[in-house]
Design a protein around this motif. Structure first.
Motif, short mmCIF file in Angstrom:
data_model
loop_
_atom_site.label_atom_id
_atom_site.label_comp_id
_atom_site.label_asym_id
_atom_site.label_seq_id
_atom_site.Cartn_x
_atom_site.Cartn_y
_atom_site.Cartn_z
N GLY A 11 0.84 -0.98 0.23
CA GLY A 11 -0.14 0.05 -0.23
C GLY A 11 0.89 1.48 -0.27
O GLY A 11 0.47 2.03 0.48
N THR A 12 2.45 1.21 -0.07
CA THR A 12 3.23 1.93 -0.70
C THR A 12 3.69 2.29 -1.27
O THR A 12 4.37 1.40 -1.48
CB THR A 12 3.39 2.54 1.13
N TRP A 99 -5.73 11.92 -0.90
CA TRP A 99 -6.00 11.74 -1.63
C TRP A 99 -7.82 11.01 -1.48
O TRP A 99 -7.75 10.48 -0.68
CB TRP A 99 -5.98 11.41 -2.70
N SER A 103 -6.32 7.29 0.98
CA SER A 103 -4.80 7.19 0.77
C SER A 103 -4.11 8.79 1.22
O SER A 103 -5.16 9.88 1.46
CB SER A 103 -4.36 6.98 -0.39
N HIS A 122 3.10 7.64 -1.86
CA HIS A 122 1.93 7.59 -1.50
C HIS A 122 1.32 6.38 -1.07
O HIS A 122 1.45 5.65 -1.30
CB HIS A 122 1.25 7.63 -3.58
N ARG A 123 0.66 7.00 0.30
CA ARG A 123 0.87 5.98 1.52
C ARG A 123 -0.75 5.57 1.30
O ARG A 123 -1.83 6.22 1.04
CB ARG A 123 1.07 6.54 2.45
N LYS A 124 -1.14 4.51 2.07
CA LYS A 124 -2.11 3.88 2.53
C LYS A 124 -3.45 3.58 1.58
O LYS A 124 -4.58 4.02 1.28
CB LYS A 124 -3.15 5.20 3.64
N LEU A 125 -2.59 2.87 0.56
CA LEU A 125 -3.91 2.36 -0.71
C LEU A 125 -3.46 1.21 -0.80
O LEU A 125 -3.25 0.63 0.21
CB LEU A 125 -2.81 2.25 -1.84
N ASP A 127 -3.91 -2.21 -1.46
CA ASP A 127 -2.74 -3.74 -1.89
C ASP A 127 -3.61 -4.59 -2.53
O ASP A 127 -3.54 -5.67 -2.01
CB ASP A 127 -1.96 -4.36 -0.26
N THR A 131 -5.40 -1.41 -8.04
CA THR A 131 -4.22 -0.17 -7.20
C THR A 131 -2.71 -0.24 -7.88
O THR A 131 -3.01 1.30 -8.84
CB THR A 131 -4.49 -0.27 -5.73
N ARG A 132 -2.44 -1.46 -7.38
CA ARG A 132 -0.66 -0.54 -7.24
C ARG A 132 -0.58 -0.35 -9.22
O ARG A 132 0.03 0.14 -9.57
CB ARG A 132 -0.29 -2.18 -7.69
N VAL A 135 -2.14 3.08 -9.73
CA VAL A 135 -1.50 4.40 -9.38
C VAL A 135 0.20 4.38 -9.64
O VAL A 135 0.45 5.53 -10.01
CB VAL A 135 -1.88 4.40 -8.01
#
Length: 173
Positions: A11-12, A99, A103, A122-125, A127, A131-132, A135
């Motif tokens: 997530g980061t 965001w 995030s 960019h954090r708190k995405l 996982d 998304t990866r 983003v």
């Protein structure tokens, strides 16, 4: 410095780019609506802790080169927007804000001779691969467009560049 972003933890993701300075010029491209709109999204930023962030994305307008929006992003054809909140601001070195989806994005600037190092985290995405891919490919493309703008070059088309890069980020672990 790696060109692709680095997955720091689930997530980061972090990107580093060396940009032409001075730092105040780069800061303006992060914080001023008109300049930010050339590489990311326009919109007002209230530059104090707790201030609002309004981002209005018009991906088709980031490059004069012809491009076709992928079917899965067709809902963004006429733009996309969201509102966040400033978490921290220390001009001209640090900007952090929320965001879409909860995030957080942190942009740090440091001077390196006549260049400026931008570190974007960019954090708190979520996982997951979707998304990866989205983003990672998105930030990579937006940063390539930022560099082109700062260097006075023609920015690459957003969607075709994003599609190519999203495939790379989908395979990252």
């Amino acid at each position: 410095m790696e060109k692709t972003g680095q997955i720091l933890s689930p997530g980061t993701i972090r990107f580093e780019r060396s940009l032409p300075g001075p730092i105040e010029r780069v800061w303006a491209y992060l914080t001023e609506s008109e300049k930010r709109g050339k590489w990311l999204a326009s919109g007002q930023m209230d530059l104090f802790e707790g201030g609002s962030v309004h981002l209005h994305f018009l991906h088709q307008e980031l490059s004069p080169l012809p491009d076709t929006i992928p079917e899965k992003y067709r809902d963004m054809k006429d733009g996309h927007h969201f509102t966040g909140k400033i978490l921290k601001v220390e001009p001209p070195r640090l900007l952090a804000f929320t965001w879409e989806g909860g995030s957080e994005v942190t942009m740090e600037l440091s001077e390196k001779d006549d260049r400026v190092l931008l570190t974007l985290t960019h954090r708190k995405l979520a996982d997951d691969v979707k998304t990866r891919s989205s983003v990672g490919g998105g930030w990579h493309t937006h940063l390539d467009i930022l560099i082109a703008n700062l260097e006075g070059a023609t920015p690459p088309p957003f969607w075709s560049t994003h599609t190519r890069l999203a495939a790379i980020y989908a395979d990252m672990v």
